[in-house]
Scaffold this motif. Structure first.
Motif, PDB file in Angstrom:
ATOM      1  N   ALA A  47      -6.669  -9.177   3.344  1.00  0.00           N
ATOM      2  CA  ALA A  47      -7.080  -9.236   4.755  1.00  0.00           C
ATOM      3  C   ALA A  47      -6.658  -8.001   5.549  1.00  0.00           C
ATOM      4  O   ALA A  47      -7.400  -7.549   6.422  1.00  0.00           O
ATOM      5  N   ASP A  48      -5.489  -7.442   5.235  1.00  0.00           N
ATOM      6  CA  ASP A  48      -5.012  -6.293   6.023  1.00  0.00           C
ATOM      7  C   ASP A  48      -5.342  -4.950   5.373  1.00  0.00           C
ATOM      8  O   ASP A  48      -4.873  -3.909   5.836  1.00  0.00           O
ATOM      9  N   GLU A  49      -6.075  -4.978   4.301  1.00  0.00           N
ATOM     10  CA  GLU A  49      -6.369  -3.735   3.573  1.00  0.00           C
ATOM     11  C   GLU A  49      -7.759  -3.230   3.972  1.00  0.00           C
ATOM     12  O   GLU A  49      -8.709  -4.002   4.020  1.00  0.00           O
ATOM     13  N   ASN A  50      -7.851  -1.945   4.187  1.00  0.00           N
ATOM     14  CA  ASN A  50      -9.160  -1.361   4.479  1.00  0.00           C
ATOM     15  C   ASN A  50      -9.885  -1.049   3.187  1.00  0.00           C
ATOM     16  O   ASN A  50      -9.309  -0.454   2.274  1.00  0.00           O
ATOM     17  N   ASN A  51     -11.155  -1.473   3.125  1.00  0.00           N
ATOM     18  CA  ASN A  51     -12.020  -1.106   1.994  1.00  0.00           C
ATOM     19  C   ASN A  51     -11.654  -1.768   0.669  1.00  0.00           C
ATOM     20  O   ASN A  51     -12.044  -1.288  -0.394  1.00  0.00           O
ATOM     21  N   TYR A  52     -10.873  -2.828   0.717  1.00  0.00           N
ATOM     22  CA  TYR A  52     -10.628  -3.647  -0.474  1.00  0.00           C
ATOM     23  C   TYR A  52     -11.362  -4.975  -0.282  1.00  0.00           C
ATOM     24  O   TYR A  52     -11.264  -5.590   0.783  1.00  0.00           O
ATOM     25  N   PHE A  53     -12.066  -5.438  -1.332  1.00  0.00           N
ATOM     26  CA  PHE A  53     -12.868  -6.655  -1.190  1.00  0.00           C
ATOM     27  C   PHE A  53     -12.752  -7.546  -2.415  1.00  0.00           C
ATOM     28  O   PHE A  53     -12.592  -7.055  -3.546  1.00  0.00           O
ATOM     29  N   ALA A  54     -12.890  -8.842  -2.183  1.00  0.00           N
ATOM     30  CA  ALA A  54     -13.012  -9.794  -3.291  1.00  0.00           C
ATOM     31  C   ALA A  54     -14.494  -9.940  -3.629  1.00  0.00           C
ATOM     32  O   ALA A  54     -15.355  -9.786  -2.766  1.00  0.00           O
ATOM     33  N   ALA A  55     -14.768 -10.259  -4.892  1.00  0.00           N
ATOM     34  CA  ALA A  55     -16.156 -10.499  -5.315  1.00  0.00           C
ATOM     35  C   ALA A  55     -16.201 -11.723  -6.208  1.00  0.00           C
ATOM     36  O   ALA A  55     -15.271 -11.980  -6.982  1.00  0.00           O
ATOM     37  N   ALA A  56     -17.305 -12.458  -6.102  1.00  0.00           N
ATOM     38  CA  ALA A  56     -17.553 -13.526  -7.073  1.00  0.00           C
ATOM     39  C   ALA A  56     -18.111 -12.879  -8.346  1.00  0.00           C
ATOM     40  O   ALA A  56     -18.621 -11.762  -8.307  1.00  0.00           O
ATOM     41  N   ARG A  58      -1.334 -17.509 -10.845  1.00  0.00           N
ATOM     42  CA  ARG A  58      -0.084 -16.779 -10.600  1.00  0.00           C
ATOM     43  C   ARG A  58      -0.168 -15.348 -11.153  1.00  0.00           C
ATOM     44  O   ARG A  58       0.238 -14.384 -10.508  1.00  0.00           O
ATOM     45  N   GLN A  59      -0.704 -15.234 -12.357  1.00  0.00           N
ATOM     46  CA  GLN A  59      -0.843 -13.895 -12.953  1.00  0.00           C
ATOM     47  C   GLN A  59      -1.783 -13.025 -12.126  1.00  0.00           C
ATOM     48  O   GLN A  59      -1.554 -11.823 -11.969  1.00  0.00           O
ATOM     49  N   GLY A  60      -2.813 -13.652 -11.593  1.00  0.00           N
ATOM     50  CA  GLY A  60      -3.754 -12.921 -10.747  1.00  0.00           C
ATOM     51  C   GLY A  60      -3.064 -12.400  -9.495  1.00  0.00           C
ATOM     52  O   GLY A  60      -3.244 -11.249  -9.101  1.00  0.00           O
ATOM     53  N   GLU A  61      -2.265 -13.262  -8.875  1.00  0.00           N
ATOM     54  CA  GLU A  61      -1.519 -12.855  -7.679  1.00  0.00           C
ATOM     55  C   GLU A  61      -0.597 -11.686  -7.976  1.00  0.00           C
ATOM     56  O   GLU A  61      -0.503 -10.726  -7.206  1.00  0.00           O
ATOM     57  N   GLU A  62       0.098 -11.779  -9.119  1.00  0.00           N
ATOM     58  CA  GLU A  62       1.048 -10.717  -9.470  1.00  0.00           C
ATOM     59  C   GLU A  62       0.333  -9.386  -9.715  1.00  0.00           C
ATOM     60  O   GLU A  62       0.786  -8.330  -9.276  1.00  0.00           O
ATOM     61  N   LEU A  63      -0.799  -9.460 -10.395  1.00  0.00           N
ATOM     62  CA  LEU A  63      -1.559  -8.235 -10.677  1.00  0.00           C
ATOM     63  C   LEU A  63      -2.044  -7.600  -9.372  1.00  0.00           C
ATOM     64  O   LEU A  63      -1.927  -6.384  -9.169  1.00  0.00           O
ATOM     65  N   LEU A  64      -2.556  -8.430  -8.496  1.00  0.00           N
ATOM     66  CA  LEU A  64      -3.042  -7.935  -7.214  1.00  0.00           C
ATOM     67  C   LEU A  64      -1.903  -7.295  -6.417  1.00  0.00           C
ATOM     68  O   LEU A  64      -2.055  -6.203  -5.854  1.00  0.00           O
ATOM     69  N   ASP A  65      -0.739  -7.974  -6.407  1.00  0.00           N
ATOM     70  CA  ASP A  65       0.418  -7.422  -5.690  1.00  0.00           C
ATOM     71  C   ASP A  65       0.802  -6.058  -6.245  1.00  0.00           C
ATOM     72  O   ASP A  65       1.085  -5.127  -5.493  1.00  0.00           O
ATOM     73  N   GLU A  66       0.798  -5.952  -7.562  1.00  0.00           N
ATOM     74  CA  GLU A  66       1.180  -4.679  -8.187  1.00  0.00           C
ATOM     75  C   GLU A  66       0.225  -3.560  -7.729  1.00  0.00           C
ATOM     76  O   GLU A  66       0.668  -2.457  -7.392  1.00  0.00           O
ATOM     77  N   VAL A 111      -7.438 -14.160  -3.000  1.00  0.00           N
ATOM     78  CA  VAL A 111      -7.637 -12.703  -3.047  1.00  0.00           C
ATOM     79  C   VAL A 111      -8.086 -12.197  -1.678  1.00  0.00           C
ATOM     80  O   VAL A 111      -7.572 -11.197  -1.169  1.00  0.00           O
ATOM     81  N   ASN A 112      -8.987 -12.908  -1.051  1.00  0.00           N
ATOM     82  CA  ASN A 112      -9.444 -12.498   0.280  1.00  0.00           C
ATOM     83  C   ASN A 112      -8.294 -12.465   1.275  1.00  0.00           C
ATOM     84  O   ASN A 112      -8.201 -11.573   2.103  1.00  0.00           O
ATOM     85  N   SER A 113      -7.407 -13.440   1.185  1.00  0.00           N
ATOM     86  CA  SER A 113      -6.321 -13.446   2.164  1.00  0.00           C
ATOM     87  C   SER A 113      -5.304 -12.346   1.842  1.00  0.00           C
ATOM     88  O   SER A 113      -4.766 -11.707   2.744  1.00  0.00           O
ATOM     89  N   GLU A 114      -5.082 -12.060   0.578  1.00  0.00           N
ATOM     90  CA  GLU A 114      -4.186 -10.933   0.219  1.00  0.00           C
ATOM     91  C   GLU A 114      -4.766  -9.591   0.700  1.00  0.00           C
ATOM     92  O   GLU A 114      -4.031  -8.650   0.963  1.00  0.00           O
TER      93      GLU A 114
END
Ligand code: PGA
Length: 253
Positions: free
Chosen positions: A56-65, A17-25, A51-54
């Motif tokens: 999905a609509d952003e250009n040049n933003y990526f998730a990484a392991a 949940r905290q991860g989602e909130e940080l990403l949203d911010e 993170v990948n689905s959040e």
């Protein structure tokens, strides 16, 4: 212009949940990226799909392991393979972070294997290198880092090596608040590029992004990223604070 990257390394922090909130911010800040700029979030495995689905609509933003296995597949309980990451559309993986080298005994040879499996799976390894304090104090950091590069990366062909990103992270600067000076960072980045040039030629060396990591903060990112051979940062602590990471993204060249 070489690709410039602001990479967040959440390490083993934040609940889902905290991860989602940080990403949203961070996404709410709607930071316009230029074509050569990327933002990467290296997050714990269970958060990658979210993170990948959040993003999905952003250009040049990526998730990484933050890691992957040095084995292809099979009876290796608890491991996650490059192929598994590929199967959920992950495009980057941090490889050889100093914490993994130190606490999980990762060797240059195992990291060569991890990087190879990532590249095969179309995943860009963010390959970490960097010296501990005693090596820096002895003044032998160049040789130390050169050996890390040689033993993990120099088995790759010219075509393959072009698919990697390097992160120089002096261990004495990680999580310590003690950042390398811009002179120290630039000097090592230029050295790394010269080592790459010696093996693969100037065109290949010029194109590989080299990130700096180790106490990158909102207040020092711009100065560090301004160095000609520093192509962004791998950011731990400051990437957990939305406002700070937003400033760090704004600091990209
Ligand atoms: P730090 O961590 O920014 O907290 O120093 C950097 C890293 O370990 O990647």
């Amino acid at each position: 212009m070489r690709t410039q990257i602001a990479a967040a390394n959440w390490k083993m922090n934040l609940t889902y949940r905290q991860g989602e909130e940080l990403l949203d911010e961070i996404l709410d800040a709607d930071i316009p990226l230029e074509a050569h700029q990327r933002v990467v979030f290296a997050v714990p495995f269970p958060y990658l799909i979210m993170v990948n689905s959040e993003l999905a609509d952003e250009n040049n933003y990526f998730a990484a392991a933050q890691n992957c296995s040095d084995k292809r597949s099979g009876a290796y309980t608890g491991e996650v393979s490059a192929e598994m990451l590929q199967s959920i559309n992950i495009r980057y993986a941090v490889i050889g972070h100093s914490e993994r080298r130190e606490y999980f005994s990762e060797t240059n040879q195992a990291l060569a294997q991890k990087a190879a499996l990532c590249l095969e799976a179309g995943i860009t390894p963010i390959f970490c290198c960097g010296e501990p304090l005693n090596i820096r104090e002895a003044g032998t950091q160049n040789n130390y880092v050169k050996t890390q590069l040689e033993e993990s990366l120099f088995g790759f062909s010219e075509g393959r090596i072009s698919g990697i990103v390097i992160a120089y992270e002096p261990i004495w600067a990680i999580g310590t608040g003690k950042t390398a000076t811009t002179e120290q960072a630039q000097e090592m980045h230029a050295f790394i590029r010269s080592v790459l040039e010696g093996k693969y030629g100037a065109d290949v060396a010029e194109a590989i992004p080299i990130l700096y990591g180790g106490s990158v903060k909102a207040g020092n990112a711009k100065e560090l990223f301004r160095c000609p051979d520093v192509d962004g940062g791998l950011v731990g602590g400051a990437s957990l604070i939305g406002a700070d990471f937003i400033k760090i993204i704004h600091s990209l060249k």
